[in-house]
Design an enzyme around this catalytic site. Sequence first.
Site, PDB file in Angstrom:
ATOM      1  N   PHE A   1      -4.923   2.931  14.854  1.00  0.00           N
ATOM      2  CA  PHE A   1      -5.300   3.900  13.819  1.00  0.00           C
ATOM      3  C   PHE A   1      -6.353   3.223  12.950  1.00  0.00           C
ATOM      4  O   PHE A   1      -6.314   1.996  12.788  1.00  0.00           O
ATOM      5  CB  PHE A   1      -4.098   4.293  12.956  1.00  0.00           C
ATOM      6  CG  PHE A   1      -3.391   5.523  13.462  1.00  0.00           C
ATOM      7  CD1 PHE A   1      -2.586   5.463  14.582  1.00  0.00           C
ATOM      8  CD2 PHE A   1      -3.544   6.752  12.808  1.00  0.00           C
ATOM      9  CE1 PHE A   1      -1.942   6.603  15.051  1.00  0.00           C
ATOM     10  CE2 PHE A   1      -2.912   7.896  13.267  1.00  0.00           C
ATOM     11  CZ  PHE A   1      -2.106   7.820  14.388  1.00  0.00           C
TER      12      PHE A   1
ATOM     13  N   ILE B   1      -2.121  -7.640  14.464  1.00  0.00           N
ATOM     14  CA  ILE B   1      -1.070  -7.328  15.458  1.00  0.00           C
ATOM     15  C   ILE B   1      -1.654  -6.542  16.632  1.00  0.00           C
ATOM     16  O   ILE B   1      -1.435  -6.870  17.802  1.00  0.00           O
ATOM     17  CB  ILE B   1       0.079  -6.525  14.793  1.00  0.00           C
ATOM     18  CG1 ILE B   1       0.604  -7.279  13.569  1.00  0.00           C
ATOM     19  CG2 ILE B   1       1.188  -6.241  15.795  1.00  0.00           C
ATOM     20  CD1 ILE B   1       1.534  -6.478  12.672  1.00  0.00           C
TER      21      ILE B   1
ATOM     22  N   ASN C   1       0.849  -1.196   0.000  1.00  0.00           N
ATOM     23  CA  ASN C   1       0.000   0.000   0.000  1.00  0.00           C
ATOM     24  C   ASN C   1       0.879   1.239   0.000  1.00  0.00           C
ATOM     25  O   ASN C   1       2.099   1.155   0.010  1.00  0.00           O
ATOM     26  CB  ASN C   1      -0.960  -0.024   1.194  1.00  0.00           C
ATOM     27  CG  ASN C   1      -0.198  -0.101   2.505  1.00  0.00           C
ATOM     28  OD1 ASN C   1       0.567   0.792   2.838  1.00  0.00           O
ATOM     29  ND2 ASN C   1      -0.371  -1.204   3.227  1.00  0.00           N
TER      30      ASN C   1
ATOM     31  N   LYS D   1     -13.975  -0.680  15.251  1.00  0.00           N
ATOM     32  CA  LYS D   1     -12.615  -1.247  15.399  1.00  0.00           C
ATOM     33  C   LYS D   1     -12.122  -1.096  16.845  1.00  0.00           C
ATOM     34  O   LYS D   1     -11.487  -1.997  17.384  1.00  0.00           O
ATOM     35  CB  LYS D   1     -11.633  -0.559  14.442  1.00  0.00           C
ATOM     36  CG  LYS D   1     -11.803  -1.042  13.002  1.00  0.00           C
ATOM     37  CD  LYS D   1     -10.842  -0.378  12.034  1.00  0.00           C
ATOM     38  CE  LYS D   1     -11.169  -0.829  10.609  1.00  0.00           C
ATOM     39  NZ  LYS D   1     -10.541  -0.038   9.581  1.00  0.00           N
TER      40      LYS D   1
HETATM   41  O1  PMT Z   1       2.169   6.394   6.544  1.00  0.00           O
HETATM   42  P1  PMT Z   1       1.446   7.645   6.106  1.00  0.00           P
HETATM   43  O2  PMT Z   1       1.551   7.891   4.622  1.00  0.00           O
HETATM   44  O3  PMT Z   1       1.864   8.829   6.927  1.00  0.00           O
HETATM   45  O4  PMT Z   1      -0.116   7.435   6.376  1.00  0.00           O
HETATM   46  C1  PMT Z   1      -0.577   7.242   7.674  1.00  0.00           C
HETATM   47  C2  PMT Z   1      -1.706   6.175   7.736  1.00  0.00           C
HETATM   48  C3  PMT Z   1      -2.891   6.649   6.929  1.00  0.00           C
HETATM   49  C4  PMT Z   1      -1.190   4.840   7.209  1.00  0.00           C
HETATM   50  C5  PMT Z   1      -2.046   6.032   9.259  1.00  0.00           C
HETATM   51  O5  PMT Z   1      -2.492   7.269   9.741  1.00  0.00           O
HETATM   52  C6  PMT Z   1      -3.114   4.975   9.467  1.00  0.00           C
HETATM   53  O6  PMT Z   1      -4.309   5.192   9.338  1.00  0.00           O
HETATM   54  N1  PMT Z   1      -2.667   3.746   9.839  1.00  0.00           N
HETATM   55  C7  PMT Z   1      -3.519   2.557   9.984  1.00  0.00           C
HETATM   56  C8  PMT Z   1      -3.756   1.925   8.644  1.00  0.00           C
HETATM   57  C9  PMT Z   1      -4.589   0.657   8.763  1.00  0.00           C
HETATM   58  O7  PMT Z   1      -4.081  -0.392   8.524  1.00  0.00           O
HETATM   59  O8  PMT Z   1      -5.785   0.853   9.200  1.00  0.00           O
HETATM   60  P2  PMT Z   1      -6.894  -0.335   9.416  1.00  0.00           P
HETATM   61  O9  PMT Z   1      -8.140   0.406   9.658  1.00  0.00           O
HETATM   62  O10 PMT Z   1      -6.840  -1.303   8.308  1.00  0.00           O
HETATM   63  O11 PMT Z   1      -6.390  -1.077  10.728  1.00  0.00           O
HETATM   64  C10 PMT Z   1      -6.818  -0.736  12.044  1.00  0.00           C
HETATM   65  C11 PMT Z   1      -5.694  -0.887  13.035  1.00  0.00           C
HETATM   66  O12 PMT Z   1      -5.302  -2.257  13.130  1.00  0.00           O
HETATM   67  C12 PMT Z   1      -4.440  -0.116  12.695  1.00  0.00           C
HETATM   68  O13 PMT Z   1      -3.931   0.384  13.906  1.00  0.00           O
HETATM   69  C13 PMT Z   1      -3.513  -1.157  12.101  1.00  0.00           C
HETATM   70  O14 PMT Z   1      -2.142  -0.839  12.328  1.00  0.00           O
HETATM   71  C14 PMT Z   1      -3.916  -2.401  12.894  1.00  0.00           C
HETATM   72  N2  PMT Z   1      -3.750  -3.671  12.153  1.00  0.00           N
HETATM   73  C15 PMT Z   1      -4.450  -3.933  11.008  1.00  0.00           C
HETATM   74  C16 PMT Z   1      -4.324  -5.159  10.386  1.00  0.00           C
HETATM   75  C17 PMT Z   1      -3.439  -6.125  10.933  1.00  0.00           C
HETATM   76  N3  PMT Z   1      -3.263  -7.300  10.368  1.00  0.00           N
HETATM   77  N4  PMT Z   1      -2.760  -5.841  12.047  1.00  0.00           N
HETATM   78  C18 PMT Z   1      -2.893  -4.644  12.662  1.00  0.00           C
HETATM   79  O15 PMT Z   1      -2.245  -4.386  13.686  1.00  0.00           O
END
Ligand code: PMT
Length: 397
Positions: free
Chosen positions: A323, A307, A210, A337
């Site tokens: 996030f 994670i 991504n 979430k």
């Molecule tokens: O890196 P930049 O260009 O500065 O952009 C920042 C960002 C947009 C990436 C950041 O601000 C952000 O939103 N990060 C989270 C991205 C994400 O994976 O979001 P999600 O809604 O899919 O996941 C929710 C949370 O679970 C996140 O904290 C993610 O880190 C965590 N996760 C998701 C999937 C996974 N398998 N393991 C995780 O820990």
Amino acid sequence: MNTLDNKRIVLGVSGSIAAYKAPDIVRRLIDLGADVRVIITEGGREFVSELSLQTVSKNKVHNNLWDKDAELAMGHIELAKWADVIIIAPASANTIAKICHGKADDLLSTVILATKAIIMIAPSMNQQMYASKAMNENLRILEARGVVNIEPGSGEQACGDIGEGRLAEPIEIAHQAANLFINNLLIGKKVLITLGGTIEAIDPVRFISNNSSGKMGMALANACVNSGAKVTMIIGSISTQIEKRAKAIFVTSADDMYEAVMDNIENQDLFISCAAVADFKPAKVSQNKIKNNTNLESIILSKNKDILESVCKLNSKPICIGFAAETENLISNATEKLINKKCDAIVVNDVSNREFGLNSDNNEVHFITSKKTEKIDKNSKQIIAEKLINKIVKYFF
Ligand code: PMT
């Protein structure tokens, strides 16, 4: 060491003999990591050349409120919004009086009026002028409004007088600006941050990933270090400068990131999951490059471990901040979430908007806990990070 990494600084140069030191101020700010733009007043132009300032700042110098071309590139309102800090150095008696009375009759005073940035002034004038009642009252008013006064030095002045009113040294000005970002909010705390995107291999050359640049996570790491924390970063694929004062562990896939987080989570006080972790990976990674004549119609995916959710389930879990990258129904999707992953707070950003979020220098977020949702308006990722750390400390430490 204090830094100005990722900080955006507007240097306002006004009419004082000390304006000849402005290129050195620009250089000192850049040395500490800042991105610097210069505004020069008519008086300032009498004492220093715009070409010198343009050469050292590597940016066009702004000098005119009515410059149509400049307004098309970075207009005065945009400049006011761009800055994290505006430093007026040297600040002449006239410029100080103007900003004290909210005048907007040139570019610098107008930008000052239109900004939410921190304002610093470094007065520079004749000792008698500096000691005058009017100047003292103006400085008191500005200080009461939160303007930071970089006090002048004392000694022999350009006019031959001896006394207070000599511009602070350029290095001192740069360090005072860097000190603005130092605090003790997380002193003694250990923070683990994931950032960047993960890379899920399809074959030895192709992958699923991504657009995450790592800028948001790196800004958080910088803000945590500035707040006194010992920071470890688990870094995926990024396109930003690395915070050198934090420990950096580089990973590729979501599985690698999971392992690295679990290996380092013990004794952490705060876990910030800012990485854009791939939810899925190819179920099978081809050992050899898949030939283009292969009849490949689909790739079977399997789910990656979550994670954040795994850390939240640990018996002695740290404070966990997730996030949420959303494109619609931001608050309700992020709240879901927060509840499902059982984290302490979640920060939601809109990744459908190219002006902020993914791979941008800016962001706009909502900070959501089980009790409250608070918006942090669009700003640089650095300022958003500092505001988030303030909130995390306020609610959880
Ligand atoms: O890196 P930049 O260009 O500065 O952009 C920042 C960002 C947009 C990436 C950041 O601000 C952000 O939103 N990060 C989270 C991205 C994400 O994976 O979001 P999600 O809604 O899919 O996941 C929710 C949370 O679970 C996140 O904290 C993610 O880190 C965590 N996760 C998701 C999937 C996974 N398998 N393991 C995780 O820990």
